[in-house]
Design an enzyme around this catalytic site. Structure first.
Site, PDB file in Angstrom:
ATOM      1  N   GLU A 280      32.014  33.512  33.673  1.00 32.81           N
ATOM      2  CA  GLU A 280      33.148  33.994  34.472  1.00 32.81           C
ATOM      3  C   GLU A 280      32.570  34.858  35.584  1.00 32.81           C
ATOM      4  OE1 GLU A 280      35.864  35.769  31.670  1.00 32.81           O
ATOM      5  OE2 GLU A 280      35.805  33.992  30.375  1.00 32.81           O
TER       6      GLU A 280
ATOM      7  N   GLU B  17      41.850  39.433  34.792  1.00 33.17           N
ATOM      8  CA  GLU B  17      41.572  37.995  34.887  1.00 33.17           C
ATOM      9  C   GLU B  17      41.849  37.597  36.333  1.00 33.17           C
ATOM     10  OE1 GLU B  17      40.462  36.023  32.489  1.00 33.17           O
ATOM     11  OE2 GLU B  17      40.783  37.165  30.646  1.00 33.17           O
TER      12      GLU B  17
ATOM     13  N   HIS C 199      31.501  37.748  29.933  1.00 35.33           N
ATOM     14  CA  HIS C 199      31.344  36.317  29.699  1.00 35.33           C
ATOM     15  C   HIS C 199      30.555  35.760  30.880  1.00 35.33           C
ATOM     16  CE1 HIS C 199      35.249  36.632  27.175  1.00 35.33           C
ATOM     17  NE2 HIS C 199      34.186  36.793  26.405  1.00 35.33           N
TER      18      HIS C 199
ATOM     19  N   HIS D 276      37.161  39.623  34.350  1.00 38.25           N
ATOM     20  CA  HIS D 276      37.007  38.311  33.725  1.00 38.25           C
ATOM     21  C   HIS D 276      37.489  37.219  34.682  1.00 38.25           C
ATOM     22  CE1 HIS D 276      36.265  39.350  29.316  1.00 38.25           C
ATOM     23  NE2 HIS D 276      36.422  40.532  29.897  1.00 38.25           N
TER      24      HIS D 276
END
Length: 646
Positions: free
Chosen positions: A356, A583, A353, A491
């Protein structure tokens, strides 16, 4: 992790070699004058300014002012204000030559990144706990339901012009601007259209932000998600700042005063503070290039690392993006470019992404760090380099990154740059092999005929007409060409490690959906989370709308939300590679000033996770007569219904 002794196999070679992994393992100092940019110019700039409108007369108060002018060469750009008067804005020469993010003189205080604590935020009133001042943070995301404790903004209880959101910077701070958003919600549409700003050093006496002899009124939001920036031409030094809404979206009589905000300011040194050692660190001991790198800068940095460590690095491309930007990989190994028998292949992938961005910068930091430490003789790094073939892909979605980076870290919003240039979410773009597997299980009566690994890719997915991003195709080919054993997908936007399966079996919104290697995946996830300085902090607050501390900062991906076509699931079902999603920050696009401490938060975790590739059993499968290695041999482990191939 005690109490179980499952064995999971990780294979890292052709020609008969396999590597099973075993997991048992008071007064004022200045005033402000707001900058004004006409609405017409918003379409030509890559950022949004708030402007002064409908200013009302208030008595003026004299303050001393301090303002440091930029030393950059400038040109003059003449603008027309809302009321028709001419305004002059100084534009850096580089801005005319190449579009890029607006260079801000001071960084954000950290409402979005959570550097500003909940106790530093207060308000005149709030509707309920889930709409309290602690929720008034830029880009904060709400839960699915309105009315829970995780709503998407601060919302005042009353609908009048006396409401305010207050930020305590805790130290004297030179405030230079405010960024505003509306409420994040599936069901509600609330935003502030105009607002005032006030400052104080003691919360008793407040001074308004002035525009000459008038109190300045800034324009806020016309939608709920686009961040709108108001910059002050002359900064104000104070400790406290208030945002005071004046008009808001009415929605008949249903509209509420709701906002999310970030405050820009430079903390001033406190000469009376003799306890400087108690302050939170903002720097790293490592001398790395801590800044955001666009495509050209990323390529230049990778080349500089290779030039410094040519014997252990190699740069190669696995393909191109839709806009023809190469997907560069940095290989780190004692024999770059060569697969060695008995040496596992490892990969980190970042930037799937494009907005990110922390993972991208961490991998650039990691390659610099490993080069430096190898040359210094750091035995931990030397061992990793000599015993592992490491591949670092810092930007899987360079087109998306370029879109987000042109807005900059605070103005890109939550979604700009997430998708590929074609609008594809790459983490839903890999072949859905889960459904293939589960359908076969339902239809086949003879379980001995079922396969549980190396699932082939459906033919319709491989056709040229299939809606598959070129970046996804490139990564799949990369996976097939190199026998990776272990990997991770970096991410941002949360603080948690997720592991397969990412897809629920019956398309439920969320449901715990374990693989046969659940225990080992939990080990891998915990290896990173337990060594990450932020995740392992028991006092940290949740980022957005889920408290992952309750899960020790690891969770089965499908138990969080359903993600069909994820890279993790595809990797597990189509190859020998085990992969998790990391994350790494609440803020998808941290300000450059946050990067040194983010490196400190993640450095040990990045190394520890790579070292997991050396756990367990490894060996070579040979013909007992010829002693030749046997390729494609199937290795089975009792009680684990997922095989591995040599």
């Amino acid at each position: 992790m005690a109490g179980f002794l499952p064995i999971t196999l990780l294979l890292f070679s052709a020609c008969g070699f396999f590597a099973p992994v075993c997991s048992h393992l008071a007064g004022f100092t200045s005033t402000v004058k707001p900058s004004v940019v006409s609405g017409e110019d918003l379409t030509t700039k890559r950022f949004f300014f708030a402007r002064v409108s409908n200013a009302t007369q208030v008595p003026t108060t004299e303050f001393t002012t301090s303002y440091r002018k930029s030393t950059a060469e400038t040109t003059t750009e003449r603008l027309t204000g809302k009321e028709g008067r001419k305004l002059v804005r100084k534009v850096p020469e580089m801005e005319k030559e190449e579009e890029g993010p607006l260079e801000l003189e001071c960084p954000p205080l950290g409402l979005e990144s959570l550097r500003v604590k909940d106790t530093q935020l207060s308000a005149s009133s709030y509707k309920r706990r889930g709409l309290g001042p602690h929720r008034g943070r830029l880009n904060i995301q709400s839960g699915i339901k309105d009315g829970d404790i995780y709503d998407g903004a601060w919302c005042a209880q009353y609908k009048d012009k006396s409401q305010w959101l207050e930020v305590d910077a805790q130290k004297l701070t030179r405030f230079i601007g405010v960024i505003l958003q509306g409420r994040n919600s599936i069901w509600s549409w609330d935003m502030v259209h105009t607002y005032k700003v006030q400052f104080s050093n003691d919360t008793l006496r407040w001074k308004p932000c002035m525009n000459g002899s008038k109190e300045a009124i800034f324009e806020g939001n016309q939608d709920t998600e686009t961040p709108v920036l108001a910059l002050f031409d002359t900064p104000t030094v104070a400790r406290y700042i208030r945002i005071n809404p004046q008009t808001w979206y009415q929605n008949g009589t249903e509209g509420d005063i709701c906002l999310r905000a970030e405050v820009l300011g430079c903390t001033l040194p406190d000469p009376s503070n003799v306890y400087t050692w108690q302050t939170e660190p903002t720097e790293s001991k490592d001398k790395l290039d801590f800044r955001h790198h666009n495509y050209k800068e990323m390529r230049k940095l990778m080349k500089s690392v290779h030039d410094k460590c040519p014997d252990i690095t190699r740069i190669y491309s696995i393909g191109k993006s839709y806009k023809d930007l190469k997907l560069y990989v940095m290989e780190i190994s004692d024999n770059p470019g060569k697969h060695e028998l008995g040496e596992p292949e490892f990969r980190y992938v970042a930037g799937m992404h494009g907005n990110e961005v922390l993972g991208r910068e961490l991998l650039l930091n990691l390659m610099q760090y490993m080069c430096q430490e190898y040359k210094r003789g750091n035995q931990r790094i030397v061992h990793l380099v000599k015993e592992t073939r490491i591949h670092l892909l810092p930007s899987m979605n360079p087109d998306g990154y370029e879109m987000a980076s042109k807005k900059g870290s605070e103005l890109a919003g939550w979604a700009l740059g997430r998708y590929s240039y074609e609008g594809i979410d790459m983490n839903h773009n890999f072949a859905d092999l889960n459904s293939v597997m589960w359908t076969a299980i339902e239809l086949e009566t003879d379980r001995s005929k079922l396969i549980n690994h190396y699932f082939p890719i459906p033919e319709q997915y491989t056709s040229e007409e299939a809606f598959v991003a070129p970046e996804t195709r490139a990564v799949i080919s990369w996976m097939q060409n190199i026998p990776f054993v272990l990997g991770a997908n970096l991410h941002g936007g949360e603080l948690v490690i997720t592991y397969p399966y990412d897809m629920t079996r019956d398309w439920a919104p969320r449901e715990h959906t374990p693989t046969p290697d659940e225990a080992f995946f939990r080990w891998l996830a915990a290896a990173y989370a337990s060594t990450n300085q932020v995740m392992s902090n028991p006092d940290r607050r949740p980022c957005h709308n889920k408290d992952f501390l309750r899960y020790n900062n690891i969770i089965n991906g499908a138990d969080w939300h359903n993600v069909p076509g994820s890279m993790n699931d595809f990797s597990y079902l189509h190859t020998n590679c085990f992969e998790v999603t990391m994350e790494l920050s609440c803020d998808k696009f941290p300000h450059a000033s946050e990067l040194p401490i983010e490196w400190e938060n993640n450095r040990e975790s990045l190394l520890v996770y790579m070292e997991q590739v050396h756990r367990g059993i490894k060996g070579v499968i040979r013909d007992k007569d010829t002693k030749a290695g046997i390729a494609d041999a199937i290795i089975k482990v009792e009680d684990i219904d997922h095989h591995i191939r040599s």
